[in-house]
Design a protein around this motif. Structure first.
Motif, PDB file in Angstrom:
ATOM      1  N   ASN A 484      14.115   4.922  12.240  1.00  0.00           N
ATOM      2  CA  ASN A 484      13.178   6.005  11.953  1.00  0.00           C
ATOM      3  C   ASN A 484      11.914   5.497  11.266  1.00  0.00           C
ATOM      4  OD1 ASN A 484      15.019   7.774  13.023  1.00  0.00           O
ATOM      5  ND2 ASN A 484      15.848   8.437  11.061  1.00  0.00           N
ATOM      6  N   LEU A 485      12.078   4.537  10.344  1.00  0.00           N
ATOM      7  CA  LEU A 485      10.915   3.988   9.650  1.00  0.00           C
ATOM      8  C   LEU A 485       9.974   3.281  10.622  1.00  0.00           C
ATOM      9  CD1 LEU A 485      12.507   2.534   6.383  1.00  0.00           C
ATOM     10  CD2 LEU A 485      10.953   4.476   6.550  1.00  0.00           C
ATOM     11  N   VAL A 486      10.548   2.498  11.549  1.00  0.00           N
ATOM     12  CA  VAL A 486       9.701   1.784  12.508  1.00  0.00           C
ATOM     13  C   VAL A 486       9.011   2.768  13.437  1.00  0.00           C
ATOM     14  CG1 VAL A 486       9.682   0.107  14.383  1.00  0.00           C
ATOM     15  CG2 VAL A 486      11.081  -0.314  12.366  1.00  0.00           C
ATOM     16  N   GLU A 487       9.709   3.821  13.862  1.00  0.00           N
ATOM     17  CA  GLU A 487       9.069   4.820  14.714  1.00  0.00           C
ATOM     18  C   GLU A 487       7.918   5.498  13.962  1.00  0.00           C
ATOM     19  OE1 GLU A 487      10.136   8.571  17.651  1.00  0.00           O
ATOM     20  OE2 GLU A 487      11.594   7.964  16.139  1.00  0.00           O
ATOM     21  N   ARG A 488       8.157   5.827  12.692  1.00  0.00           N
ATOM     22  CA  ARG A 488       7.108   6.436  11.876  1.00  0.00           C
ATOM     23  C   ARG A 488       5.913   5.506  11.757  1.00  0.00           C
ATOM     24  NH1 ARG A 488       9.015   7.362   5.946  1.00  0.00           N
ATOM     25  NH2 ARG A 488      10.520   8.675   7.048  1.00  0.00           N
ATOM     26  N   GLY A 489       6.184   4.217  11.473  1.00  0.00           N
ATOM     27  CA  GLY A 489       5.104   3.253  11.338  1.00  0.00           C
ATOM     28  C   GLY A 489       4.329   3.058  12.629  1.00  0.00           C
ATOM     29  N   THR A 490       5.037   3.092  13.759  1.00  0.00           N
ATOM     30  CA  THR A 490       4.379   2.943  15.054  1.00  0.00           C
ATOM     31  C   THR A 490       3.394   4.077  15.302  1.00  0.00           C
ATOM     32  OG1 THR A 490       6.368   1.854  15.912  1.00  0.00           O
ATOM     33  CG2 THR A 490       4.787   2.674  17.532  1.00  0.00           C
ATOM     34  N   ILE A 491       3.735   5.263  14.843  1.00  0.00           N
ATOM     35  CA  ILE A 491       2.865   6.424  15.026  1.00  0.00           C
ATOM     36  C   ILE A 491       1.695   6.404  14.035  1.00  0.00           C
ATOM     37  CG2 ILE A 491       2.767   8.950  14.897  1.00  0.00           C
ATOM     38  CD1 ILE A 491       5.723   8.934  15.808  1.00  0.00           C
ATOM     39  N   TYR A 492       1.977   6.012  12.772  1.00  0.00           N
ATOM     40  CA  TYR A 492       0.951   6.009  11.737  1.00  0.00           C
ATOM     41  C   TYR A 492      -0.084   4.894  11.926  1.00  0.00           C
ATOM     42  CZ  TYR A 492       2.427   9.478   8.248  1.00  0.00           C
ATOM     43  OH  TYR A 492       2.702  10.640   7.576  1.00  0.00           O
ATOM     44  N   ALA A 493       0.347   3.737  12.407  1.00  0.00           N
ATOM     45  CA  ALA A 493      -0.522   2.557  12.453  1.00  0.00           C
ATOM     46  C   ALA A 493      -1.733   2.798  13.352  1.00  0.00           C
ATOM     47  CB  ALA A 493       0.265   1.341  12.942  1.00  0.00           C
ATOM     48  N   GLU A 494      -2.813   2.107  13.029  1.00  0.00           N
ATOM     49  CA  GLU A 494      -4.016   2.182  13.844  1.00  0.00           C
ATOM     50  C   GLU A 494      -3.775   1.489  15.184  1.00  0.00           C
ATOM     51  OE1 GLU A 494      -6.757   3.793  13.131  1.00  0.00           O
ATOM     52  OE2 GLU A 494      -6.044   4.416  11.145  1.00  0.00           O
ATOM     53  N   GLU A 495      -4.424   1.978  16.226  1.00  0.00           N
ATOM     54  CA  GLU A 495      -4.317   1.348  17.537  1.00  0.00           C
ATOM     55  C   GLU A 495      -4.802  -0.097  17.446  1.00  0.00           C
ATOM     56  OE1 GLU A 495      -3.239   2.347  21.659  1.00  0.00           O
ATOM     57  OE2 GLU A 495      -2.891   3.179  19.661  1.00  0.00           O
ATOM     58  N   ASP A 496      -4.019  -1.007  18.033  1.00  0.00           N
ATOM     59  CA  ASP A 496      -4.307  -2.447  18.009  1.00  0.00           C
ATOM     60  C   ASP A 496      -4.290  -3.015  16.593  1.00  0.00           C
ATOM     61  OD1 ASP A 496      -4.635  -2.899  20.806  1.00  0.00           O
ATOM     62  OD2 ASP A 496      -6.596  -1.934  20.706  1.00  0.00           O
ATOM     63  N   GLY A 497      -3.611  -2.342  15.691  1.00  0.00           N
ATOM     64  CA  GLY A 497      -3.482  -2.839  14.321  1.00  0.00           C
ATOM     65  C   GLY A 497      -2.017  -2.975  13.942  1.00  0.00           C
ATOM     66  N   PRO A 498      -1.722  -3.589  12.790  1.00  0.00           N
ATOM     67  CA  PRO A 498      -0.338  -3.781  12.369  1.00  0.00           C
ATOM     68  C   PRO A 498       0.201  -2.591  11.579  1.00  0.00           C
ATOM     69  CG  PRO A 498      -1.790  -4.902  10.862  1.00  0.00           C
ATOM     70  CD  PRO A 498      -2.677  -4.285  11.914  1.00  0.00           C
ATOM     71  N   ILE A 499       1.506  -2.501  11.482  1.00  0.00           N
ATOM     72  CA  ILE A 499       2.167  -1.521  10.611  1.00  0.00           C
ATOM     73  C   ILE A 499       2.126  -2.056   9.189  1.00  0.00           C
ATOM     74  CG2 ILE A 499       4.340  -0.388  10.060  1.00  0.00           C
ATOM     75  CD1 ILE A 499       5.042  -0.479  13.019  1.00  0.00           C
ATOM     76  N   ASP A 500       1.569  -1.278   8.275  1.00  0.00           N
ATOM     77  CA  ASP A 500       1.456  -1.705   6.883  1.00  0.00           C
ATOM     78  C   ASP A 500       2.403  -0.871   6.022  1.00  0.00           C
ATOM     79  OD1 ASP A 500       0.616  -3.135   4.739  1.00  0.00           O
ATOM     80  OD2 ASP A 500      -1.443  -2.414   4.719  1.00  0.00           O
ATOM     81  N   LEU A 501       2.542  -1.267   4.777  1.00  0.00           N
ATOM     82  CA  LEU A 501       3.476  -0.609   3.864  1.00  0.00           C
ATOM     83  C   LEU A 501       3.254   0.900   3.749  1.00  0.00           C
ATOM     84  CD1 LEU A 501       5.852  -1.284   2.036  1.00  0.00           C
ATOM     85  CD2 LEU A 501       4.248  -1.730   0.188  1.00  0.00           C
ATOM     86  N   PRO A 502       2.000   1.371   3.601  1.00  0.00           N
ATOM     87  CA  PRO A 502       1.805   2.823   3.491  1.00  0.00           C
ATOM     88  C   PRO A 502       2.218   3.601   4.733  1.00  0.00           C
ATOM     89  CG  PRO A 502      -0.136   1.635   2.710  1.00  0.00           C
ATOM     90  CD  PRO A 502       0.737   0.635   3.396  1.00  0.00           C
ATOM     91  N   HIS A 503       2.369   2.937   5.875  1.00  0.00           N
ATOM     92  CA  HIS A 503       2.796   3.622   7.101  1.00  0.00           C
ATOM     93  C   HIS A 503       4.294   3.860   7.143  1.00  0.00           C
ATOM     94  CE1 HIS A 503      -0.864   1.318   8.909  1.00  0.00           C
ATOM     95  NE2 HIS A 503      -1.253   2.458   8.364  1.00  0.00           N
ATOM     96  N   LEU A 504       5.040   3.190   6.278  1.00  0.00           N
ATOM     97  CA  LEU A 504       6.497   3.212   6.378  1.00  0.00           C
ATOM     98  C   LEU A 504       7.145   4.150   5.366  1.00  0.00           C
ATOM     99  CD1 LEU A 504       7.051  -0.644   6.818  1.00  0.00           C
ATOM    100  CD2 LEU A 504       7.292   1.100   8.592  1.00  0.00           C
ATOM    101  N   PHE A 505       6.917   3.890   4.091  1.00  0.00           N
ATOM    102  CA  PHE A 505       7.651   4.602   3.047  1.00  0.00           C
ATOM    103  C   PHE A 505       6.850   5.810   2.578  1.00  0.00           C
ATOM    104  CE2 PHE A 505       8.930   0.155   3.007  1.00  0.00           C
ATOM    105  CZ  PHE A 505      10.314   0.281   3.143  1.00  0.00           C
ATOM    106  N   THR A 506       6.889   6.860   3.378  1.00  0.00           N
ATOM    107  CA  THR A 506       6.070   8.051   3.111  1.00  0.00           C
ATOM    108  C   THR A 506       6.909   9.278   2.796  1.00  0.00           C
ATOM    109  OG1 THR A 506       6.032   8.677   5.459  1.00  0.00           O
ATOM    110  CG2 THR A 506       4.301   7.191   4.680  1.00  0.00           C
ATOM    111  N   SER A 507       8.236   9.104   2.687  1.00  0.00           N
ATOM    112  CA  SER A 507       9.094  10.279   2.518  1.00  0.00           C
ATOM    113  C   SER A 507      10.034  10.127   1.329  1.00  0.00           C
ATOM    114  CB  SER A 507       9.925  10.505   3.799  1.00  0.00           C
ATOM    115  OG  SER A 507      10.682  11.693   3.708  1.00  0.00           O
ATOM    116  N   GLY A 508       9.520   9.513   0.266  1.00  0.00           N
ATOM    117  CA  GLY A 508      10.307   9.403  -0.959  1.00  0.00           C
ATOM    118  C   GLY A 508      11.153   8.151  -1.057  1.00  0.00           C
ATOM    119  N   GLU A 509      11.092   7.266  -0.030  1.00  0.00           N
ATOM    120  CA  GLU A 509      11.862   6.032  -0.121  1.00  0.00           C
ATOM    121  C   GLU A 509      11.271   5.147  -1.215  1.00  0.00           C
ATOM    122  OE1 GLU A 509      11.731   7.410   4.178  1.00  0.00           O
ATOM    123  OE2 GLU A 509      10.244   6.941   2.626  1.00  0.00           O
TER     124      GLU A 509
END
Length: 613
Positions: A484-509
């Motif tokens: 779920n975290l990777v799917e969330r990060g894939t959606i949040y990340a900028e196009e042609d950019g990497p998944i960063d920390l703020p894209h992953l832990f956004t739900s209280g983790e």
């Protein structure tokens, strides 16, 4: 300053980062950290409590002759191919762990120095003396080519003592180490092959490494990374379809219409795979235990795929998802007119799985009545539909799973003891993700590719701090949560950019940062938190208007850069690592710029006014 001269610090850092992500051994700065001396100082002996530490990881000294005896017993009991696979995977795990530890200990080191640290720490650990012939890499493109000489191989000593000179290379564990270490840095699987070996009569060992898909015949080497043949080799060897700036391993999604891949190389994962392989050819009932989200259904499906029933149906039932009033009819079927609304006869899950495998997930949620009927089916091999009077004979292999302790459920009166003994013929415990951390990078990459394809997103990988946080997160939801975290990060990340920390832990983790730096007293300490680094950057930006007012005559780009660097160093109290973080640079990048500034100042005769590192 003219509009065309406006260049942000982020753009400067990005440009410099690209330059430094591509290099070769000819440009190695021997004095850049971590040097061999730095690594040596990371080795600590604590004889008072019987422990040895290397970069915070517990180590142990053991006689080379004893390792040779272990090797001989493995070969004699398992066969040479299986023994080679075991030792290759052990070495791979050690190499990957060292890469993670070094990246965490020296987070500001440039990639070239990190590559050089692998041979140094391998030598420090007493495995072999490593002499780089040449290596070159491009982290952004995921390319790598390297050649090394090995002297005084401890593994060859142990092997030759028992088997003499042979026709095949024998440095299996050391080759696995090189694979694990380099792959963790490049961002795709780098396979190494011994072209010369002491065990073959050569004067030294010679190792050549390059990406797995550049070897024309890599199947054999890939097979040694898999504990069982049913583990997806494709998860290691596929060519990435997009640029990988920071992904630890290439990602793979299952082809359309095929089962999901089992991905893992950790010892805990391999142990479960070995047990699955042992019981698969039998007709024994299997009980999978483990926390929610560890992959029990995936293991059950693979058990079916490698069993004699693979050509027959596999039917999965989540017992917790079916209302208690319907569970019996769902499992055992119903005859027409058995109750209001039963307008036609309907086969249950047992009949649909006839000849194949029935997987009962969350078995503990069944009512005591349903448990009694299930027990009868297991004992007699026959069932009666709800409202029926005839017995239906059938052959079904039952596989069950639970995330609770069934013995405690028995003591609480919620589960039948006789049913437990019927189900617990061959229990397989699936470990939580926190006990198989070696698999986290593989799973991250697997799901990254999967969700990038599913959501039609172009994501280049994970930033270093995102990968570090994932490697140290407790994952209470296990693989399901990671997915779920990777799917969330894939959606949040900028196009042609990497998944960063703020894209992953956004739900209280709560992510634990494991990066360390060295204090002035020589002790390890937590690296500065992102919030502190961000605050430093904000203070630096707040100072910018005042700095610009110092010279009303205009600024050149070089002057602006020099002034900002000086202000950052002053703001950080001379701490170059903190100043580099505030500027969005690595420490080596900042040190390089300071050196250039000092050289320019000396050339102009400014002397004491020059910035000093």
């Amino acid at each position: 300053m003219k509009k065309a001269e406006h260049v942000s610090l982020a753009e400067m850092a990005k440009s410099t980062g690209k330059m430094l992500s591509r290099s070769d051994s000819l440009h190695l700065n021997e004095g850049a950290a971590p040097t061999l001396d730095d690594l040596t100082q990371s080795l600590h002996f604590s004889p008072g409590d019987g422990r040895i530490w290397l970069n915070g990881q517990r180590m142990q000294l053991i006689h080379t002759a004893s390792l040779g005896e272990l090797r001989r017993e493995l070969i004699d009991s398992l066969g040479i191919e299986s023994a080679r696979g075991v030792l290759t995977r052990v070495g791979y795990s050690a190499g990957m762990r060292d890469a993670q530890l070094i990246r965490a200990r020296w987070p500001g080191a440039d990639p070239l120095t990190l590559f050089a640290a692998g041979p140094r720490i391998h030598s420090l650990e007493g495995a072999v003396k490593v002499e780089p012939v040449h290596f070159e890499f491009d982290v952004e493109l995921g390319t790598y080519h390297g050649e090394f000489l090995w002297q005084h191989s401890s593994e060859d000593e142990g092997h030759s003592a028992h088997y003499g000179i042979g026709s095949e290379p024998a440095c299996w564990m050391q080759t696995g180490y090189a694979i694990g270490y380099t792959s963790a840095l490049v961002g795709r699987l780098i396979l190494y092959r011994e072209t010369e070996c002491l065990s073959m009569g050569h004067q030294q060992c010679r190792l050549v490494g390059k990406p797995a898909d550049e070897w024309p015949d890599a199947d054999e080497e890939l097979s040694y990374l898999n504990a069982e043949a049913f583990v997806g080799a494709e998860a290691y060897g596929s060519r990435p379809t997009s640029k990988n700036t920071a992904v630890l391993f290439p990602a793979v999604a299952a082809p359309e219409g095929q089962a999901k891949q089992m991905v893992g190389v950790s010892s805990a994962f391999n142990a479960a795979c070995h047990m699955l392989r042992r019981v698969a050819p039998t007709e024994a009932t299997v009980l999978f235990t483990g926390e929610s989200g560890v992959g029990k259904e995936l293991f059950a499906a693979m058990l079916h795929q490698v069993s004699k029933r693979k050509d027959q149906p596999f039917v999965a039932v989540n017992c917790a998802a079916i209302p208690e009033t319907l569970i019996e009819s769902e499992l055992f079927g119903v005859e027409r007119g058995a109750y209001t609304g039963a307008v036609e006869a309907r086969a249950g899950r047992f009949e649909r799985a006839a000849g194949g495998t029935l997987f009962l997930d969350e078995i503990a949620t069944l009512s005591l009545v349903a448990q009694g009927k299930l027990l009868r089916v297991l004992q007699e091999g026959e069932l009666e539909r709800v409202g029926g009077t005839r017995c239906i004979k059938l052959s079904v292999r039952v596989v069950a799973a639970t995330n609770v302790n069934l013995r405690e459920e028995i003591r609480a009166g919620r589960f039948r003891e006789d049913l437990f003994f019927r189900l617990n013929v061959f229990p397989i415990h699936l470990p939580p993700l926190r006990d198989r951390r070696d698999d986290i990078p593989l799973l991250m990459s697997y799901f990254l590719r999967y969700y990038a394809q599913k959501h039609e997103r172009r994501v280049t990988g994970f930033t270093a701090r995102a990968a570090d946080a994932m490697l140290n997160y407790a994952f209470p939801g296990n693989i399901r949560e990671l997915q779920n975290l990777v799917e969330r990060g894939t959606i949040y990340a900028e196009e042609d950019g990497p998944i960063d920390l703020p894209h992953l832990f956004t739900s209280g983790e709560e992510a634990d940062q494991s990066s360390f730096s060295l204090s002035v007293t020589g002790q390890l300490r937590k690296a500065a938190a992102d919030s502190d680094e961000g605050a430093s950057g904000q203070r630096l930006l707040a100072m910018l208007p005042g700095l610009l007012k110092r010279d009303a005559g205009g600024w050149s780009l070089d002057q602006l850069e020099h002034t900002l660097i000086g202000a950052a160093v002053e703001l950080a109290g001379g701490n170059l690592s903190a100043a580099a973080r505030a500027l969005g640079l690595t420490r080596p990048q900042l040190a390089y710029r300071l050196k250039k500034i000092q050289e320019a100042a000396l050339a102009q005769g400014l002397g004491g006014e020059a910035l000093s590192s």
